[in-house]
Scaffold this motif. Structure first.
Motif, PDB file in Angstrom:
ATOM      1  N   VAL A  97      48.919  -5.106  42.160  1.00 46.81           N
ATOM      2  CA  VAL A  97      47.958  -3.542  42.137  1.00 46.81           C
ATOM      3  C   VAL A  97      47.774  -3.232  44.005  1.00 46.81           C
ATOM      4  O   VAL A  97      47.153  -3.743  44.203  1.00 46.81           O
ATOM      5  CB  VAL A  97      47.005  -2.837  41.378  1.00 46.81           C
ATOM      6  CG1 VAL A  97      47.455  -3.467  40.046  1.00 46.81           C
ATOM      7  CG2 VAL A  97      45.576  -4.462  41.279  1.00 46.81           C
ATOM      8  N   ASN A  98      47.114  -2.356  44.178  1.00 47.81           N
ATOM      9  CA  ASN A  98      46.220  -1.742  44.920  1.00 47.81           C
ATOM     10  C   ASN A  98      44.893  -2.675  45.328  1.00 47.81           C
ATOM     11  O   ASN A  98      43.802  -2.360  43.958  1.00 47.81           O
ATOM     12  CB  ASN A  98      45.895  -0.054  45.119  1.00 47.81           C
ATOM     13  CG  ASN A  98      45.601   0.485  46.323  1.00 47.81           C
ATOM     14  OD1 ASN A  98      44.631   0.223  47.196  1.00 47.81           O
ATOM     15  ND2 ASN A  98      46.271   0.652  47.625  1.00 47.81           N
ATOM     16  N   ASP A 102      41.218   0.538  39.819  1.00 48.63           N
ATOM     17  CA  ASP A 102      40.061  -0.483  39.106  1.00 48.63           C
ATOM     18  C   ASP A 102      41.203  -0.927  38.263  1.00 48.63           C
ATOM     19  O   ASP A 102      39.936  -1.360  37.273  1.00 48.63           O
ATOM     20  CB  ASP A 102      39.783   1.091  38.692  1.00 48.63           C
ATOM     21  CG  ASP A 102      38.483   1.644  39.325  1.00 48.63           C
ATOM     22  OD1 ASP A 102      38.140   1.069  39.986  1.00 48.63           O
ATOM     23  OD2 ASP A 102      38.528   2.790  39.234  1.00 48.63           O
ATOM     24  N   PHE A 103      42.549  -1.856  38.489  1.00 51.03           N
ATOM     25  CA  PHE A 103      43.310  -1.833  37.563  1.00 51.03           C
ATOM     26  C   PHE A 103      42.692  -3.288  37.596  1.00 51.03           C
ATOM     27  O   PHE A 103      42.332  -4.450  38.717  1.00 51.03           O
ATOM     28  CB  PHE A 103      44.399  -2.248  37.614  1.00 51.03           C
ATOM     29  CG  PHE A 103      45.242  -0.175  37.946  1.00 51.03           C
ATOM     30  CD1 PHE A 103      45.243   0.032  36.736  1.00 51.03           C
ATOM     31  CD2 PHE A 103      45.875  -0.372  38.448  1.00 51.03           C
ATOM     32  CE1 PHE A 103      45.475   1.288  36.116  1.00 51.03           C
ATOM     33  CE2 PHE A 103      45.833   1.117  39.201  1.00 51.03           C
ATOM     34  CZ  PHE A 103      46.529   1.437  37.955  1.00 51.03           C
ATOM     35  N   ALA A 104      42.075  -4.271  36.664  1.00 47.85           N
ATOM     36  CA  ALA A 104      41.808  -5.322  36.549  1.00 47.85           C
ATOM     37  C   ALA A 104      42.393  -6.538  36.039  1.00 47.85           C
ATOM     38  O   ALA A 104      43.375  -7.783  35.937  1.00 47.85           O
ATOM     39  CB  ALA A 104      40.122  -5.624  35.966  1.00 47.85           C
ATOM     40  N   VAL A 105      43.370  -5.767  34.663  1.00 50.29           N
ATOM     41  CA  VAL A 105      44.183  -6.796  33.489  1.00 50.29           C
ATOM     42  C   VAL A 105      45.798  -6.392  33.402  1.00 50.29           C
ATOM     43  O   VAL A 105      45.186  -4.891  33.721  1.00 50.29           O
ATOM     44  CB  VAL A 105      43.691  -7.227  32.560  1.00 50.29           C
ATOM     45  CG1 VAL A 105      42.946  -8.503  33.234  1.00 50.29           C
ATOM     46  CG2 VAL A 105      42.895  -6.273  32.002  1.00 50.29           C
ATOM     47  N   ASN A 186      45.643  -4.932  51.505  1.00 53.13           N
ATOM     48  CA  ASN A 186      45.356  -3.876  50.952  1.00 53.13           C
ATOM     49  C   ASN A 186      45.715  -4.182  48.908  1.00 53.13           C
ATOM     50  O   ASN A 186      45.713  -2.860  47.998  1.00 53.13           O
ATOM     51  CB  ASN A 186      45.885  -3.000  51.308  1.00 53.13           C
ATOM     52  CG  ASN A 186      45.499  -1.886  52.427  1.00 53.13           C
ATOM     53  OD1 ASN A 186      43.834  -2.258  52.135  1.00 53.13           O
ATOM     54  ND2 ASN A 186      46.326  -2.036  53.617  1.00 53.13           N
ATOM     55  N   LEU A 187      46.465  -5.172  48.869  1.00 49.90           N
ATOM     56  CA  LEU A 187      47.216  -5.867  47.552  1.00 49.90           C
ATOM     57  C   LEU A 187      46.147  -6.683  47.088  1.00 49.90           C
ATOM     58  O   LEU A 187      45.214  -7.421  47.249  1.00 49.90           O
ATOM     59  CB  LEU A 187      48.258  -6.072  47.466  1.00 49.90           C
ATOM     60  CG  LEU A 187      49.178  -5.626  48.395  1.00 49.90           C
ATOM     61  CD1 LEU A 187      50.464  -6.142  48.538  1.00 49.90           C
ATOM     62  CD2 LEU A 187      49.606  -3.815  48.143  1.00 49.90           C
ATOM     63  N   ARG A 188      45.909  -6.422  45.560  1.00 49.19           N
ATOM     64  CA  ARG A 188      45.680  -7.767  45.289  1.00 49.19           C
ATOM     65  C   ARG A 188      46.069  -8.344  44.011  1.00 49.19           C
ATOM     66  O   ARG A 188      47.020  -7.087  42.683  1.00 49.19           O
ATOM     67  CB  ARG A 188      44.207  -7.700  44.694  1.00 49.19           C
ATOM     68  CG  ARG A 188      43.018  -8.203  43.349  1.00 49.19           C
ATOM     69  CD  ARG A 188      41.688  -6.568  43.086  1.00 49.19           C
ATOM     70  NE  ARG A 188      42.137  -6.031  42.870  1.00 49.19           N
ATOM     71  CZ  ARG A 188      41.831  -5.447  41.764  1.00 49.19           C
ATOM     72  NH1 ARG A 188      41.544  -5.438  40.881  1.00 49.19           N
ATOM     73  NH2 ARG A 188      41.995  -3.882  41.654  1.00 49.19           N
ATOM     74  N   VAL A 189      46.115  -9.314  43.683  1.00 50.54           N
ATOM     75  CA  VAL A 189      46.712 -10.200  42.682  1.00 50.54           C
ATOM     76  C   VAL A 189      45.953  -9.824  40.774  1.00 50.54           C
ATOM     77  O   VAL A 189      44.999 -10.587  41.010  1.00 50.54           O
ATOM     78  CB  VAL A 189      47.754 -11.400  42.316  1.00 50.54           C
ATOM     79  CG1 VAL A 189      48.117 -12.491  41.837  1.00 50.54           C
ATOM     80  CG2 VAL A 189      47.980 -11.653  44.019  1.00 50.54           C
ATOM     81  N   ILE A 190      46.360  -9.551  40.021  1.00 48.34           N
ATOM     82  CA  ILE A 190      46.285  -9.584  39.080  1.00 48.34           C
ATOM     83  C   ILE A 190      45.959 -10.427  38.203  1.00 48.34           C
ATOM     84  O   ILE A 190      45.669 -10.867  36.929  1.00 48.34           O
ATOM     85  CB  ILE A 190      45.459  -7.673  38.727  1.00 48.34           C
ATOM     86  CG1 ILE A 190      47.305  -7.614  37.839  1.00 48.34           C
ATOM     87  CG2 ILE A 190      44.578  -6.975  38.697  1.00 48.34           C
ATOM     88  CD1 ILE A 190      47.108  -6.528  36.778  1.00 48.34           C
ATOM     89  N   ALA A 191      47.475 -11.072  37.328  1.00 52.72           N
ATOM     90  CA  ALA A 191      47.884 -11.671  37.125  1.00 52.72           C
ATOM     91  C   ALA A 191      49.695 -12.322  37.846  1.00 52.72           C
ATOM     92  O   ALA A 191      50.076 -11.785  38.486  1.00 52.72           O
ATOM     93  CB  ALA A 191      48.778 -11.261  35.656  1.00 52.72           C
TER      94      ALA A 191
END
Length: 267
Positions: A97-98, A102-105, A186-191
């Motif tokens: 996600v970006n 606010d996406f966490a899971v 600018n990306l984040r891995v949530i799973a």
């Protein structure tokens, strides 16, 4: 004869891919193969290679192998990649996600905009179904879908805020971090998705067992050749595993598992 290695043929790593091919080609010639291409075929779509009776070696994805090109391709071996999300000759997809979102899971993405590289991709399409099937309601989870055409384009869309989530093959994500950090920062891995067999090296179907054996010997030599160690490392390759075609039935099982949860199609 046709040779292609198009699955991770990033422009920034093309010189290293060409050096790897030169090593494989030399080993093939030592094994008695004639008309081994000097260069990789890049002017035509890999799907034309996978149907060609002139195919010598290529790399494919587990989904085309078990679906559209079932019966056209013979499995040779699976590479072992040394990146986060890989274990042995298996890989996963990073659910990204970006970074500023606010996406966490995964459950937070209900109604969001998902982008994917293509419908025939295990890592970009089926991986999304596998992760979000348990969260879907009557076969629906996302509010919008879009086809990006490739993992780099999907990452760019997420970074630019043009989509909310994508499943990115963890090897592609590693290439992105290495060569396009202005995007991946600018990306984040949530799973991560469930693991699957790595993208295999293949040849055309119908070759005699003696030829298949010599193809495998050539790959083994190139993947253990000391002078190619730096080249392999630059491509995140740590080894090679000779596995059976049945290993890729897990792709069909992942598809069936998502369908059993009422998520037969991404939505």
């Amino acid at each position: 004869m046709i040779a292609s290695l198009g699955m991770y043929d990033w422009p920034e790593a093309r010189a290293e891919t060409d050096r790897l091919w030169a090593g494989i080609a030399a080993a093939l010639r030592e094994q008695g193969f004639s008309q081994v291409p000097e260069t990789l075929e890049r002017s035509t779509c890999v799907k034309t290679h996978w149907r060609s009776p002139d195919l010598l070696i290529s790399q494919t994805c587990g989904y085309p192998l078990t679906h559209e090109f079932d019966g056209y391709l013979e499995l040779l071996a699976a590479p072992i990649y040394g990146v986060e999300g890989c274990t042995g000759a298996e890989y996963t997809s990073a659910i990204v996600v970006n970074k500023a979102s606010d996406f966490a899971v995964p459950a937070d993405l209900k109604g969001a905009h998902a982008t994917y590289n293509g419908e025939d991709s295990l890592s970009g399409h089926l991986a999304l179904r596998s992760v979000f099937a348990p969260l879907a309601d009557n076969g629906r989870f996302f509010g919008r879908l879009s086809r990006s055409g490739g993992h780099p384009a999907s990452m760019q869309m997420i970074a630019d805020g043009k989509a909310d989530v994508a499943a990115i093959d963890c090897i592609s994500f590693a290439f992105g971090r290495k060569h396009r950090s202005h995007i991946t920062d600018n990306l984040r891995v949530i799973a991560y998705s469930p693991s699957a067999p790595a993208l295999p090296y293949v040849t055309r179907t119908g070759r005699p067992q003696t030829e298949l054996h010599r193809l495998k010997l050539a790959l083994a030599k190139a993947f253990h050749e000391p002078t190619l160690a730096d080249t392999r490392a630059s491509l995140f390759i740590e080894g090679l595993e000779f596995t059976s075609r049945d290993t890729y039935d897990r792709v069909l099982q992942q598809e069936a598992d998502a369908a059993a949860l009422g998520y037969a199609e991404l939505g």
